[in-house]
Design an enzyme around this catalytic site. Structure first.
Site, mmCIF file in Angstrom:
data_model
loop_
_atom_site.group_PDB
_atom_site.id
_atom_site.type_symbol
_atom_site.label_atom_id
_atom_site.label_comp_id
_atom_site.label_asym_id
_atom_site.label_seq_id
_atom_site.Cartn_x
_atom_site.Cartn_y
_atom_site.Cartn_z
ATOM 1 N N GLU A 60 -11.118 0.094 -3.286
ATOM 2 C CA GLU A 60 -10.474 0.526 -2.148
ATOM 3 C C GLU A 60 -9.333 1.378 -2.319
ATOM 4 O OE1 GLU A 60 -9.013 -2.940 0.026
ATOM 5 O OE2 GLU A 60 -7.995 -3.713 -1.904
ATOM 6 N N ASP B 260 0.893 -1.305 -0.051
ATOM 7 C CA ASP B 260 -0.093 0.013 0.002
ATOM 8 C C ASP B 260 0.928 1.339 0.034
ATOM 9 O OD1 ASP B 260 -2.105 -1.852 0.412
ATOM 10 O OD2 ASP B 260 -1.760 -1.789 2.556
#
Length: 259
Positions: free
Chosen positions: A184, A21
């Protein structure tokens, strides 16, 4: 941490390690990057580069954590920004809410985590300070805690990033988009008067990267899949950050699930 000599060329992955991420920004001639760290302490490493290829760890933004083992908890999907002379990192703790830390210098010292919005399943936040002084915060949802996912919610936020100012507006409901699942990791930008949201969907291992854009921050947003595996052997281009260079180039840095 150096992945290659500074020769003007590179080979992926530029960071061959467990850096999930990632988000990346440029401040002047310098690039900075941070990643998810979940329950690892110290957390939120700060990496520095001058060329987007050679990276060095220069510190950590979170130095405390849980006293016991809690798989899947802690620091999820951070966003790194530079605003009003300070560095800001927003992250979601799915069992607490949306948190932020900030510092005058990337090496720290960083503030203690402050909860901007409490709630279960609030993940993957990203702030934007607009040209008119208004501040906003977009985030996703973790189905394991909230019971819903595949959607992005936008809040008005106090400019000092202490709290959200409303109950939030659903700006992208990916249940209404054909083929979408598990949208997301939104990263919110404004370039040339247009609002952009970079967001992965489809799951970490075999998903894709989408980009949404709109004339208003509240939408409506149009979407396009801009990066996916297709017929290659490179699986799941997942969430990351959009960054430009001093010379005007644009790059996208993301991670890949390799088991």
């Amino acid at each position: 941490m150096t992945s290659a000599e500074t020769t003007g060329t590179y080979r992926n992955p530029v960071l061959n390690a467990d850096w999930s991420d990632p988000d990346v920004i440029r401040v002047g001639e310098d690039f900075y990057l941070t990643v998810s760290t979940f329950t690892k302490v110290p957390g939120l490493p700060i990496l520095h580069s001058r060329d987007l290829v050679n990276w060095t760890i220069i510190g950590h933004a979170v130095t405390s954590g849980y006293d016991d083992v809690r798989p899947g908890c802690g620091v999820w999907a951070p966003s790194l920004r530079h605003h009003d002379g300070r560095f800001w990192i927003f992250y979601g703790d799915p069992d607490v809410g949306i948190c932020q830390v900030n510092a005058a210098e990337p090496r720290g010292p960083w503030t203690e985590p402050h909860v901007v919005k409490e709630g279960l399943g609030l993940i993957d936040p990203c702030p934007l300070w607009d040209d008119d002084g208004q501040a906003y915060l977009v985030h996703g949802w973790a189905k394991s805690r909230a019971g819903v996912n595949n959607r992005l919610t936008l809040h008005r936020m106090s400019p000092d990033a202490r709290t959200v100012l409303d109950d939030g507006t659903l700006i992208i409901d990916a249940d209404l988009l054909p083929g979408y699942r598990t949208l997301e990791g939104p990263k919110l930008y404004k370039r040339d008067g247009v609002y952009w949201i970079f967001a992965p969907a489809g799951g970490v291992e075999y998903g894709w990267q989408s980009v949404f854009r709109a004339e208003s921050i509240f939408g409506p947003y149009e979407d396009r899949i801009v990066l996916r595996q297709g017929g290659t052997d490179v699986n799941g281009p997942h969430q990351g950050g959009w960054v430009d260079t001093p010379s005007g180039e644009h790059w996208f840095m993301h991670f890949q699930d390799r088991g």
